[in-house]
Scaffold this motif. Structure first.
Motif, mmCIF file in Angstrom:
data_model
loop_
_atom_site.group_PDB
_atom_site.id
_atom_site.type_symbol
_atom_site.label_atom_id
_atom_site.label_comp_id
_atom_site.label_asym_id
_atom_site.label_seq_id
_atom_site.Cartn_x
_atom_site.Cartn_y
_atom_site.Cartn_z
ATOM 1 N N ALA A 281 0.502 2.581 0.549
ATOM 2 C CA ALA A 281 0.876 3.811 -0.156
ATOM 3 C C ALA A 281 -0.055 4.094 -1.322
ATOM 4 O O ALA A 281 -0.321 5.253 -1.645
ATOM 5 C CB ALA A 281 2.317 3.704 -0.641
ATOM 6 N N ASN A 282 -0.596 3.048 -1.937
ATOM 7 C CA ASN A 282 -1.384 3.228 -3.151
ATOM 8 C C ASN A 282 -2.849 2.840 -3.027
ATOM 9 O O ASN A 282 -3.637 3.119 -3.946
ATOM 10 C CB ASN A 282 -0.762 2.425 -4.303
ATOM 11 C CG ASN A 282 0.678 2.829 -4.577
ATOM 12 O OD1 ASN A 282 0.992 4.018 -4.606
ATOM 13 N ND2 ASN A 282 1.543 1.831 -4.771
ATOM 14 N N SER B 244 -2.474 -10.074 -0.164
ATOM 15 C CA SER B 244 -1.104 -9.682 -0.536
ATOM 16 C C SER B 244 -1.025 -9.303 -2.012
ATOM 17 O O SER B 244 -0.413 -8.284 -2.381
ATOM 18 C CB SER B 244 -0.137 -10.822 -0.235
ATOM 19 O OG SER B 244 1.140 -10.577 -0.768
ATOM 20 N N ASP B 245 -1.677 -10.102 -2.860
ATOM 21 C CA ASP B 245 -1.662 -9.816 -4.300
ATOM 22 C C ASP B 245 -2.444 -8.554 -4.634
ATOM 23 O O ASP B 245 -1.997 -7.731 -5.452
ATOM 24 C CB ASP B 245 -2.238 -11.000 -5.077
ATOM 25 C CG ASP B 245 -1.379 -12.252 -4.973
ATOM 26 O OD1 ASP B 245 -0.171 -12.112 -4.690
ATOM 27 O OD2 ASP B 245 -1.918 -13.364 -5.157
ATOM 28 N N ASN B 246 -3.614 -8.395 -3.995
ATOM 29 C CA ASN B 246 -4.473 -7.252 -4.303
ATOM 30 C C ASN B 246 -3.819 -5.912 -3.956
ATOM 31 O O ASN B 246 -3.989 -4.921 -4.678
ATOM 32 C CB ASN B 246 -5.806 -7.370 -3.563
ATOM 33 C CG ASN B 246 -6.647 -8.540 -4.041
ATOM 34 O OD1 ASN B 246 -6.401 -9.090 -5.113
ATOM 35 N ND2 ASN B 246 -7.630 -8.929 -3.246
ATOM 36 N N LEU B 247 -3.086 -5.870 -2.826
ATOM 37 C CA LEU B 247 -2.508 -4.609 -2.359
ATOM 38 C C LEU B 247 -0.997 -4.535 -2.562
ATOM 39 O O LEU B 247 -0.368 -3.572 -2.123
ATOM 40 C CB LEU B 247 -2.835 -4.406 -0.874
ATOM 41 C CG LEU B 247 -4.328 -4.331 -0.507
ATOM 42 C CD1 LEU B 247 -4.499 -4.091 0.983
ATOM 43 C CD2 LEU B 247 -5.029 -3.233 -1.300
ATOM 44 N N SER B 248 -0.445 -5.579 -3.208
ATOM 45 C CA SER B 248 1.016 -5.621 -3.448
ATOM 46 C C SER B 248 1.798 -5.490 -2.144
ATOM 47 O O SER B 248 2.792 -4.758 -2.048
ATOM 48 C CB SER B 248 1.427 -4.506 -4.421
ATOM 49 O OG SER B 248 0.779 -4.659 -5.662
ATOM 50 N N VAL B 249 1.335 -6.207 -1.128
ATOM 51 C CA VAL B 249 2.011 -6.211 0.172
ATOM 52 C C VAL B 249 2.847 -7.478 0.268
ATOM 53 O O VAL B 249 2.349 -8.586 0.021
ATOM 54 C CB VAL B 249 0.997 -6.146 1.330
ATOM 55 C CG1 VAL B 249 1.718 -6.263 2.670
ATOM 56 C CG2 VAL B 249 0.198 -4.863 1.261
ATOM 57 N N ILE C 173 2.466 -2.384 7.433
ATOM 58 C CA ILE C 173 1.150 -1.885 7.018
ATOM 59 C C ILE C 173 0.534 -1.058 8.140
ATOM 60 O O ILE C 173 0.812 -1.276 9.322
ATOM 61 C CB ILE C 173 0.205 -3.043 6.631
ATOM 62 C CG1 ILE C 173 0.043 -4.036 7.797
ATOM 63 C CG2 ILE C 173 0.710 -3.763 5.388
ATOM 64 C CD1 ILE C 173 -0.941 -5.143 7.525
ATOM 65 N N GLU C 174 -0.305 -0.122 7.747
ATOM 66 C CA GLU C 174 -0.979 0.737 8.720
ATOM 67 C C GLU C 174 -2.466 0.412 8.725
ATOM 68 O O GLU C 174 -3.084 0.250 7.678
ATOM 69 C CB GLU C 174 -0.779 2.210 8.366
ATOM 70 C CG GLU C 174 -1.428 3.164 9.366
ATOM 71 C CD GLU C 174 -1.279 4.621 8.962
ATOM 72 O OE1 GLU C 174 -1.765 5.493 9.714
ATOM 73 O OE2 GLU C 174 -0.696 4.893 7.887
#
Length: 387
Positions: free
Chosen positions: A103-104, A148-153, A159-160
């Motif tokens: 999303a971001n 995961s940390d970088n994209l807050s996933v 995810i797309e």
């Protein structure tokens, strides 16, 4: 021969302090050899395990970027037949670049798919999972903890991803892994083979076939055998030794430096034994002169000192083995990383220890040749006359 042995034993017992000093000198030499050899070998083993041990050591791929290997299972059977005793942990990998969108944010990643069980032998993914579980259903993936940390996933997020051809797909994150290489943790997304083949539209084609070998330093020779067995000009076979020349050079340098240190330690031990035994000849010259005057021939008189060297070598070798193993264990136990793990793992190579002990015994015996030759040249009457 028994008489010469008995006399040698008596001479050693009569000078217990001198005998203990020589044994200690040999023991220190042997222990240093064992400690340095074990330290370097343990360091190399740890380094290889961390770099090459958890990665493919031989890779078969297409010469043309973007092309896929068809009939992968047939190729795997051919590869296994090339060297069944050496080749282990084969896995077919389908991979390709994609853009991961959230999303971001968005980033470029590499999506890799394989059979989880086959990949376990190389990547040990089960042990590298820090959270969650492997994706067992279609379009379930695991991602690196840094990604995961970088994209807050988080686990449970969807995810797309978009391929270079514009195909899109949605994937469920089921776990986080740590391959202990930050660049891989930030760029790899792992899933099963079918999900990647569907997403990248490769059909049954795979990107590459990866494998490991029992002896990592024989990877280049095994790779050559595989290449000859495949007989396919469209494929290229690479191995870790060709791709990691700097690492290989460092390992070779460590081995050479270890060998040089051990050689100089051995030389110092030999010189020490020869000098002490030479002094012993002077100290025991009167007794030797009497024995020769009583009929002991020169060869037997020389054997006395050869037996002394042999016995000293055996005693020093056994004491040195104990000291060397103790030093290696102490270093591995008390010299640790900040997390408490051993800086260099405790490693014992009994073959190397046996060679070190054998060399020490042989060197000690050879060191006794100088005083043995000197004994054979003694004139018994002159020695007895002059004391």
């Amino acid at each position: 021969m028994k008489l010469a042995f008995d006399i040698a034993l008596r001479f050693l017992k009569s000078s217990k302090g001198q005998t203990a000093l020589i044994v200690l000198g040999i023991a220190i030499g042997v222990s240093v050899q064992i400690f340095i050899g074990s330290l370097i070998t343990g360091l190399q083993k740890s380094l290889v395990d961390k770099t090459v041990g958890s990665a493919p050591q031989i890779t078969v791929s297409s010469k043309v970027d973007g092309d896929f290997i068809l009939d992968a299972q047939a190729k795997i059977k051919t590869i296994k037949a090339a060297n069944p005793d050496e080749i282990i942990n084969l896995v077919a990998v389908t991979q390709g670049p994609a853009i991961l969108k959230t999303a971001n944010d968005s980033t470029t990643i590499v999506i890799r798919g394989f059979d989880w069980d086959a990949a376990e032998g190389i990547y040990k993914i089960t042990d590298r999972l820090v959270k969650g579980k492997l994706g067992t259903s279609e379009n379930e993936v695991i991602i690196g903890k840094e990604l995961s940390d970088n994209l807050s996933v988080k686990i449970g997020d969807t995810i797309e991803m978009i391929t270079p051809k514009g195909n899109t797909g949605e994937f469920l994150v089921t776990g986080l892994f740590d391959l202990q290489v930050r660049s891989l943790n930030e760029s790899w997304i792992l899933t099963d083979e079918a999900s990647v083949q569907t997403f990248l539209e490769t059909g049954t084609g795979v990107s590459q076939i990866e494998m490991q070998v029992k002896d990592v330093f024989a990877a280049d020779a095994v790779a050559l055998t595989v290449e000859k067995r495949l007989k396919d000009d469209s494929l290229v076979v690479t191995n870790w030794k060709d791709e990691n020349e700097a690492l290989l050079s460092g390992l070779t340098g460590q081995t050479a430096s270890s060998l040089m240190i051990q050689v100089f330690v051995l030389i110092s031990v030999v010189l020490g034994i020869a000098s002490v035994l030479a002094i012993s000849v002077v100290q025991k010259s009167r007794q030797i002169g009497i024995l020769k005057a009583m009929g002991m021939h020169n060869p037997k008189a020389s054997l006395v000192f050869l037996f002394q060297g042999f016995l000293l070598g055996i005693l020093g070798a056994f004491v040195g083995i104990g000291l060397g193993i103790g030093l290696s264990w102490s270093f591995a136990t008390f010299v640790t990383n900040p997390d408490g793990s051993s800086l260099v793992p405790f490693f014992i190579d009994w073959y190397f220890i046996g060679i070190s002990a054998g060399i020490a015994i042989a060197a000690s015996t050879l060191a006794a040749l100088i005083p043995a030759i000197r004994v054979s040249q003694l004139d018994p009457m002159e020695v007895i006359k002059n004391g």
